[in-house]
Every structure is written in C-alpha cells, then in structure tokens.
Design an enzyme around this catalytic site. Structure first.
Site, short mmCIF file in Angstrom:
data_model
loop_
_atom_site.label_atom_id
_atom_site.label_comp_id
_atom_site.label_asym_id
_atom_site.label_seq_id
_atom_site.Cartn_x
_atom_site.Cartn_y
_atom_site.Cartn_z
N ARG A 17 0.80 -1.22 0.00
CA ARG A 17 0.00 0.00 0.00
C ARG A 17 0.84 1.27 0.00
O ARG A 17 0.35 2.36 -0.26
CB ARG A 17 -0.95 0.00 1.21
N GLN A 75 12.53 -14.50 7.10
CA GLN A 75 11.23 -15.19 7.07
C GLN A 75 10.80 -15.31 5.62
O GLN A 75 10.45 -14.31 4.99
CB GLN A 75 10.17 -14.43 7.87
N TYR A 103 6.54 -3.98 15.97
CA TYR A 103 6.36 -3.89 14.52
C TYR A 103 7.21 -2.72 14.02
O TYR A 103 7.16 -1.62 14.58
CB TYR A 103 4.90 -3.58 14.16
#
Ligand code: UD1
Ligand code: MG
Length: 447
Positions: A17, A75, A103
């Site tokens: 986004r 990851q 985060y």
C-alpha cells in the site's frame, strides 16, 4: 539482577500500500526511518539483543538493520506474525530472558510504555499492549475477564459480539523467550487467513497456567503506517508533539505550524525560531539564538546569541559559535565559525575554519572542490575578507589579514597583510563621453 531483555522487530511484510520501491519501514518520520525509531525504543529499555525479521524481498531493510547493529532473521515465505517471531528463534538461541515483539511500521511506541510492558512480566506470563482506537476496524480484539486477558481474536475470525469490543491489540507483546517459543511451536493456522497468528499464544500460555495481562497506550502511540496517507499522518503527529514540547520548554516559535523538527532537534529555552524553518537531523541551538524565517539547518550546532538567516542553509558539520551571524543566502558545510564572526550575505563557506571576530564579505566563496578532492580554508581571528572573494582551497588567511574585494586568493596570506588579487584598474579620461557621442551618431543615421 534484572532479567535480560531482547526485542524482535517484525519487518517482513510486503508493504504494497506504500506504493514504493523502498520498503515501507525505511520511510522517514521526523527525520529518521521507522525502523530506526523502533530499534531505538528497544535499545532505550535495555534490549541487548534485537532481531529484525525480514523477507527475501526486503534486501534494503536487511542492510539498514545491519547498519543499525541489529541481528537479522529471514522469514520466507511470510506465513503470519507468529511464524515471523518463530523465525527469530535461532537468532535468539542461548538467550534467556524476556522478549518483546515490535512492529517496524509502528514507530511511536514510547520507551516508557515498553518499560511498563516488560515490567509487568514480573507478575504475568504474557503481556499485550492494548489501545482503544476510534475505529477498531480490522484490529485484533482483546477479550478480558476480571482484569485478565483471556484471548485475542482477529477481526476476520470474530463474531459480531466480539467485534463490538473496543479494546484492541497494538501488536506489541512480551513474554519470556522460553514461554514465547514454547507457545509459538504450538500455534496452528486454522483460521480465515490460514496464517500462524502470534496472538494465539495468549490462549496457549493461559492453558499452561500462566496469566496474561493488558497494558494500555494512547492510540497515537501505536499508530501504524501502511500508506503514504498514514505516513503523512504520522509526520504531522510527530511535528505537533515536538512543537508543543518546544513551546512548553520555553522556545519561542513565531509560527509553530511552519516549524519542522527532527527526532533529535535540541533547542534551549529562549532561543527564537521564525516562520518556515526546517530542522534536519543533528541540530542543536543554544539559548538566545535567533533563527530567522526560511532557514534549513541540518547537522548544525548554533551557539548562544547567534543570528541565522533569513534564508540560510546550514549543512552538516556547521558549528556557529556564540554571537556569530550567517545571513541571507548563506550556505555553510563542515564549517567552524568562531565567536562573533559574521557571514552576512550571499556566501558559500565549506570545509572551513574561521577564527573569532572575522568578517566575511558578501559573495565570498570557498572554492573547496577541485573536481576530485575537497580542500580546507582557514581564516584567522579578526580577518577581513573583502566582498566577492574566491578563496581557492587549500588556503590560509592569517589573523587580522585584509583581503581586497573581488580577489581570487590562491596563495596563503600572512597575518596582518593586505592581499589584492585582481588586475589593476585602468581609467581612460573622457572615453565614455567620446563613445556615447559616436554611438548616438550611428543610431541617428540609421533611423
Ligand atoms: C496484527 C495483529 C492484530 C493487531 C494488528 C495491529 C496478528 C495475528 N494480528 O494484524 O491483532 O491488531 O496487527 O496492527 O498478529 N509480518 C511479518 N511476517 C508475516 C506477517 C506479518 O513480518 O508473515 C509483519 C508485518 O510486516 C507487520 C506486522 O508483522 O509489520 C503485522 O502484520 P500485519 O499483516 O499488518 O498484521 P495485521 O493483520 O494488521
Ligand atoms: Mg497491519
């Protein structure tokens, strides 16, 4: 002895986004990347091991995290927040203590808040940082009973009754490494998104007989950035906070809404900042200094009573001592300007050292770059540099020396000497009168 602390920063997301070729968490708020905000918060609470979880597509984040001194865990693919934290297990092997999950796209969690989260682990197995957003939307909902946290339910998996709960998960969560990884090993992906949810550890640890607890923060603190709109919102929130803090501290801001700070801007009380001033990182300003309107400062140290601008650009490595002046259209870079010295108009002073009480005339330029290397200009105490001087570095101007206007100074000037470095003036008596008469005659003929 206090329990050792670690932090795991999740940054493996794709951040579509943001519509950016740069990873989202490297975008800046208040003069530094979101990742660096979060790393700093972890450091501030004494986390001696900080692991940043990145995806294969986040090579830029990996590089930035390494530059910040963080450990890296990969990851790939991204199977959810629980899976992401599990990927940090190896990097934390041998570490025994408490760990917090943060985060990378949530830059404003205050160290004081994270401290409270860690502190609460003395009395509980797992702690979640909650908040009550105006719009709970897709946030995970915190289910509590008798002051204890019983579960976190993701919005997509929630019933309407659960969706009515206003208390939400910020994403920040802490437990001991032992409990965290033991629970994560047991998290499944039987949910709407088929992801391994970090949030599932609450129920798992409760079933192990451990307590879970919620600590709350203001919505502004846990604001997450997903788009450029969010980025602008975060920037505004940061600037508003800084403006308020500066005013309360005793700094005069003539037009607070047009003053832009960086995370580390330091200004002493009784300094005054005019309208439309931008502070990049690394600026400190002492008391009674005045920054006039329309200035841009970065990496600059401004001494007591100095006067800067209007329209000055001070670049990194600038040190303006007490009572100095850098006036309109003056640019400085790596320049130490001694007490009381003045650069009042239209100058570039780079890679330079100027003594005390020197006067740098209008239009003076230090020619510091030869196309390959940078060179230094040294100007002694009390020197007078005439208007429109070009100082071709490396060059030294002695104390008290006087440079005639318009010189191109390529050789050192001894102390107290006069240097004139321009061709001598020639006056031709009556020339202009003769010239004008002849030209006028030609013009009249051609009509
Ligand atoms: C998550 C929480 C939700 C909380 C919300 C707060 C879970 C299951 N849900 O939801 O309860 O209210 O955050 O914003 O934890 N990430 C990885 N690897 C992954 C997935 C995510 O590194 O495989 C990172 C993302 O880059 C991001 C963070 O983890 O920084 C959160 O991921 P996101 O997908 O935004 O989680 P939400 O669905 O918003
Ligand atoms: Mg999210």
């Amino acid at each position: 002895m206090a329990t050792p602390r670690a932090a795991v920063i999740l940054a493996a997301g794709k951040s579509t986004r943001m519509k950016s070729s740069r990873s989202k968490v490297l975008h800046h708020v208040g003069g530094r990347s979101m990742l660096s905000w979060v790393a700093d918060t972890a450091r501030a609470v004494g986390a001696d091991k900080i692991v940043c979880v990145v995806g294969e597509g986040n090579a830029d984040v990996r590089k930035a995290a390494e530059d910040l001194g963080l450990d890296i865990a990969l990851q790939e693919p991204q199977l959810g927040t629980g899976h992401a934290v599990l990927c940090a297990k190896e990097a934390l092997a041998g570490f025994e203590g408490n760990m917090a999950v943060l985060y990378a796209d949530t830059p404003f969690v205050r160290p004081e808040t994270l401290e409270r989260v860690f502190d609460s682990l003395e009395r509980t197995g797992v702690t979640v940082l909650g908040f009550e957003p105006e719009e709970p939307g897709f946030y995970g909902r915190l289910i509590t009973k008798d002051g204890e946290l019983t579960a976190i339910v993701e919005a997509r998996d929630a019933t309407n009754e659960i969706l009515d709960i206003g208390l939400c998960n910020s994403g920040v969560m802490a437990a001991s490494t032992k409990d965290m990884f033991s629970a994560l090993d047991r998290v499944g992906n039987d949910n709407v998104k088929h992801e391994y949810y970090l949030t599932d550890i609450v129920e798992i640890l409760r079933n192990d007989g451990l307590a879970a607890r919620v600590i709350t923060a203001d919505e502004g603190e846990v604001l997450g950035v997903n788009s450029r709109v969010d980025l602008a919102t975060a920037e505004l929130a940061f600037q508003m906070g800084m403006r308020q803090a500066m005013l309360i501290k005793g700094v005069t801001l003539r037009d607070p809404e047009t003053t832009y700070f960086s995370y580390d801007t330091e200004i002493e009380p009784d300094a005054e900042i005019g309208a439309n001033v931008v502070f990049g990182p690394g600026v400190s300003i002492a008391k009674d200094a005045v920054i006039h309107p329309f200035c841009h400062l970065e990496g600059a140290k401004i001494g007591e009573g100095a006067q800067i601008g209007p329209f000055a650009r001070l670049r990194p490595g600038t040190e303006m001592a007490a009572n100095t002046k850098a006036g309109n259209f003056v640019e400085t870079k790596k320049a130490k300007i001694g007490k009381g010295s003045k650069i009042n108009h239209l100058s570039y002073i780079g890679d330079a050292e100027v003594g005390e009480g020197a006067n740098i005339g209008a239009g003076t330029i230090t020619c510091n770059y030869d196309g390959y290397f940078k060179h230094k200009t040294v100007i002694g105490d009390g020197a007078f540099v005439g208007t429109n001087s070009s100082l071709v570095a490396p060059v030294k101007i002695g104390k008290g020396a006087y440079l005639g206007s318009g010189g191109v100074i390529t050789k050192d000037v001894p102390a107290d000497a006069l240097a004139v470095a321009r061709s001598e003036q020639v006056n031709k008596e009556g020339w202009a009168k003769r010239y004008n008469a002849a030209q006028q005659k030609r013009k009249n003929k051609s009509k």
